[in-house]
Design an enzyme around this catalytic site. Structure first.
Site, PDB file in Angstrom:
ATOM      1  N   GLN A 186       0.849  -1.188   0.000  1.00 10.84           N
ATOM      2  CA  GLN A 186       0.000   0.000   0.000  1.00 10.84           C
ATOM      3  C   GLN A 186       0.890   1.244   0.000  1.00 10.84           C
ATOM      4  OE1 GLN A 186      -3.243  -0.003  -0.327  1.00 10.84           O
ATOM      5  NE2 GLN A 186      -3.712  -2.155   0.051  1.00 10.84           N
ATOM      6  N   TYR A 214      -6.432 -12.746  -2.947  1.00  8.69           N
ATOM      7  CA  TYR A 214      -5.534 -11.630  -3.256  1.00  8.69           C
ATOM      8  C   TYR A 214      -4.901 -11.077  -1.970  1.00  8.69           C
ATOM      9  CZ  TYR A 214      -9.189 -11.626  -6.904  1.00  8.69           C
ATOM     10  OH  TYR A 214     -10.129 -11.986  -7.838  1.00  8.69           O
ATOM     11  N   ASN A 219      -1.138  -8.287   4.455  1.00  9.25           N
ATOM     12  CA  ASN A 219      -1.416  -6.957   5.001  1.00  9.25           C
ATOM     13  C   ASN A 219      -2.705  -6.928   5.833  1.00  9.25           C
ATOM     14  OD1 ASN A 219      -0.859  -3.979   5.000  1.00  9.25           O
ATOM     15  ND2 ASN A 219      -2.825  -3.927   3.927  1.00  9.25           N
ATOM     16  N   GLU A 235      -2.882 -16.166  -2.769  1.00  4.94           N
ATOM     17  CA  GLU A 235      -2.156 -15.111  -3.476  1.00  4.94           C
ATOM     18  C   GLU A 235      -1.387 -15.772  -4.608  1.00  4.94           C
ATOM     19  OE1 GLU A 235      -0.337 -12.164  -5.160  1.00  4.94           O
ATOM     20  OE2 GLU A 235      -1.764 -11.715  -3.559  1.00  4.94           O
ATOM     21  N   ASP A 295      -9.728  -8.255  -2.192  1.00  5.02           N
ATOM     22  CA  ASP A 295      -9.093  -6.966  -2.507  1.00  5.02           C
ATOM     23  C   ASP A 295      -8.456  -7.133  -3.883  1.00  5.02           C
ATOM     24  OD1 ASP A 295      -7.860  -4.516  -2.529  1.00  5.02           O
ATOM     25  OD2 ASP A 295      -6.366  -5.009  -1.007  1.00  5.02           O
ATOM     26  N   CYS A 320      -9.765  -0.946  -5.281  1.00  7.38           N
ATOM     27  CA  CYS A 320      -9.003   0.195  -5.784  1.00  7.38           C
ATOM     28  C   CYS A 320      -9.651   0.773  -7.036  1.00  7.38           C
ATOM     29  CB  CYS A 320      -7.558  -0.215  -6.078  1.00  7.38           C
ATOM     30  SG  CYS A 320      -7.395  -1.505  -7.328  1.00  7.38           S
ATOM     31  N   GLU A 354     -10.635   4.793  -3.452  1.00  3.34           N
ATOM     32  CA  GLU A 354     -10.689   3.400  -3.027  1.00  3.34           C
ATOM     33  C   GLU A 354     -11.843   3.251  -2.045  1.00  3.34           C
ATOM     34  OE1 GLU A 354      -7.103   1.391  -2.301  1.00  3.34           O
ATOM     35  OE2 GLU A 354      -6.060   2.408  -3.952  1.00  3.34           O
TER      36      GLU A 354
END
Length: 362
Positions: A186, A214, A219, A235, A295, A320, A354
């Site tokens: 980020q 994802y 995070n 991921e 995400d 996003c 976002e």
């Protein structure tokens, strides 16, 4: 010489306009006004990439408007960048201009920093990097007190390390992350903290298990683990998965498994369309998924993944790109209603927005 500054006085009004546009865009699906999370008006970007403009035997930081790559804007100061980026910029440039070895054929400089004060500088060249370059770069590294990384075609020279370490305080806890150069992180640290804090608040009374697609370097995953019995995350990037595994160990998390699968592959796996060797140690039937967190990249969820997540009681959707989130919401709203709605201002002074949604089965 140009200085990249922003008019911070306009920020509250700009953010209000963003919030109104977002509320209007989602008005067909919710009457809620978005919870708005503002960015610091200055020094909010933790990473920055500058082209290096060479003229008269001197190197300068430069930026370009899209499509106008022969008209550089020379940058002396970058106030949207972190304070550490702004401290390092002149030191790096002065050293480059004092060394023909460091300056020659340098075409880009990248800075990756953290809220906790770590930094990595990457110098990218149109030439092969040799022992002389390495000696000069090591001297600069010692002077700066932060690692230097050199790149050129088919070359990556790591003098010390190719990552930074972040320490994010959120609520009464602090989370430690390894962030590798070139992988996604980020860019706005304060907004990253706000997003994680909002997700934790959304999930604070959860039960059952969490699936995350994802997940990047963990995070969101790692802070959310305390709110669920078990967590499974996927991921596709090998670098991010490796970082996530290290971050799991660094944070002492014991109820989380991460597997390297794309969202499309996981959809095939959970639907038992085909088996995957990377899931051989994972018993999908043992999970009692109550919540899915997605995400996705700017393209949003593909059709099959969207249909798969619609089977979950709760969907936490961080986006996003609200436009593709809205496209997915056309389908998801058939089975779910919007219970929470948020705006995260990752990039102030731009049209970029976002958003976050908590969708609960009707």
């Amino acid at each position: 010489m140009a200085i990249h500054r922003v008019n911070t006085d306009d920020y509250p009004a700009q953010l209000q306009r963003k919030a109104e546009r977002l509320r209007e865009a989602f008005s067909a699906y919710t009457d809620l006004r978005p919870e708005v999370f503002p960015s610091p008006p200055e020094h909010y970007r933790l990473r920055a990439e500058f082209k290096v403009w060479q003229e008269g035997g001197r190197a300068h930081y430069a930026m370009y408007r899209q499509g106008e790559y022969k008209k550089p804007f020379i940058i002396d100061e970058f106030t949207v960048g972190s304070e550490l980026i702004n401290q390092l910029m002149p030191k790096v440039l002065n050293a480059v201009n004092e060394s023909e070895t460091l300056r020659k054929r340098l075409f880009s400089a990248e800075f990756l920093t953290t809220l906790s004060g770590d930094a990595l500088i990457t110098l990218i060249y149109h030439k092969k990097l040799d022992d002389e370059w390495e000696a000069e770069a090591r001297a600069l590294q010692a002077k700066l007190g932060f690692p230097i990384l050199g790149r050129s075609r088919k070359q990556k020279i790591v003098l010390e390390r190719d990552y930074v370490t972040e320490q994010l305080p959120i609520g009464d806890k602090s989370y430690r992350y390894k962030q590798v150069e070139g992988s996604f992180t980020q860019p706005n640290g304060d907004i990253c903290r706000a997003m994680i804090g909002w997700a934790k608040d959304v999930c604070k009374d959860s039960a059952g298990d969490l699936l995350e697609l994802y997940c990047g370097n963990g995070n969101f995953t790692i802070p959310l683990c305390e709110h669920f019995d078990k967590v499974l995350a996927t991921e596709v990037s090998k670098v991010s998965v490796n970082s996530a595994q290290e971050n799991i160990r660094a944070n002492g998390v014991t109820n989380l498994d991460i597997v390297r699968l794309s969202s499309e592959e996981f959809t095939q796996a959970i639907d038992k369309v085909r088996p995957f060797r990377r899931l051989k140690e994972i018993d999908l039937d043992s999970y009692d998924f109550s919540t899915v967190l997605v995400d996705p990249p700017r393209a949003g969820l593909d059709k099959d993944t969207c249909a798969m997540v619609a089977r979950f009681p709760r969907i936490l959707y961080i986006s996003c790109n609200p436009e593709t989130q809205l496209e997915n919401l056309q389908e998801l709203s058939k089975t779910h209603r919007v219970e929470r709605f948020a705006l995260f201002d990752q990039f102030p002074y731009t049209d970029h927005t976002e958003s976050g949604l908590l969708l609960v089965r009707k």
